[in-house]
Design a protein around this motif. Structure first.
Motif, PDB file in Angstrom:
ATOM      1  N   THR A   1       0.827  -1.211   0.000  1.00  0.00           N
ATOM      2  CA  THR A   1       0.000   0.000   0.000  1.00  0.00           C
ATOM      3  C   THR A   1       0.858   1.256   0.000  1.00  0.00           C
ATOM      4  N   GLN A   2       2.002   1.209   0.683  1.00  0.00           N
ATOM      5  CA  GLN A   2       2.905   2.356   0.681  1.00  0.00           C
ATOM      6  C   GLN A   2       3.516   2.566  -0.706  1.00  0.00           C
ATOM      7  N   LEU A   3       3.821   1.478  -1.396  1.00  0.00           N
ATOM      8  CA  LEU A   3       4.341   1.586  -2.760  1.00  0.00           C
ATOM      9  C   LEU A   3       3.284   2.172  -3.686  1.00  0.00           C
ATOM     10  N   GLU A   4       2.037   1.754  -3.502  1.00  0.00           N
ATOM     11  CA  GLU A   4       0.953   2.292  -4.328  1.00  0.00           C
ATOM     12  C   GLU A   4       0.775   3.791  -4.087  1.00  0.00           C
ATOM     13  N   ASP A   5       0.864   4.199  -2.829  1.00  0.00           N
ATOM     14  CA  ASP A   5       0.768   5.630  -2.511  1.00  0.00           C
ATOM     15  C   ASP A   5       1.934   6.403  -3.116  1.00  0.00           C
ATOM     16  N   LEU A   6       3.117   5.831  -3.044  1.00  0.00           N
ATOM     17  CA  LEU A   6       4.296   6.463  -3.622  1.00  0.00           C
ATOM     18  C   LEU A   6       4.154   6.600  -5.131  1.00  0.00           C
TER      19      LEU A   6
END
Length: 94
Positions: free
Chosen positions: A62-67
């Motif tokens: 999810t953090q990669l998607e936000d990034l």
């Protein structure tokens, strides 16, 4: 004999099999997100520092998607550094 005991239908119904399958799918999704982000960053800013690559690998999916969304607004490499410095550590099971 083992094939007879553990037919495909029985295995697919197994909770353990489902757990292994789900974890594999999650790892695959995370790897795809990471590779896409690294390609986008390389295209925009050139080579990504190994330390930064390692930091990206520790992020949850999810953090990669936000990034991936946030990097559309980045104008210089320091934007990435600042972004990474301001996000929460990933959950322990990521």
């Amino acid at each position: 004999m083992i094939t007879q005991l553990f037919s495909e239908e029985i295995m697919q119904e197994s909770v353990i099999y489902q757990d292994i399958l789900q974890k594999g799918e999650e790892r695959g999704k995370k790897q795809e997100a990471l590779e896409l982000i690294l390609r986008q960053l390389a295209r925009r800013f050139g080579a990504v520092e190994p330390e930064t690559q390692q930091q990206l690998r520790t992020l949850a999916t999810t953090q990669l998607e936000d990034l991936a969304e946030a990097l559309l607004d980045f104008t210089r490499p320091s934007d990435l550094v600042n972004y990474l410095a301001n996000i929460s550590p990933p959950p322990a099971n990521s």
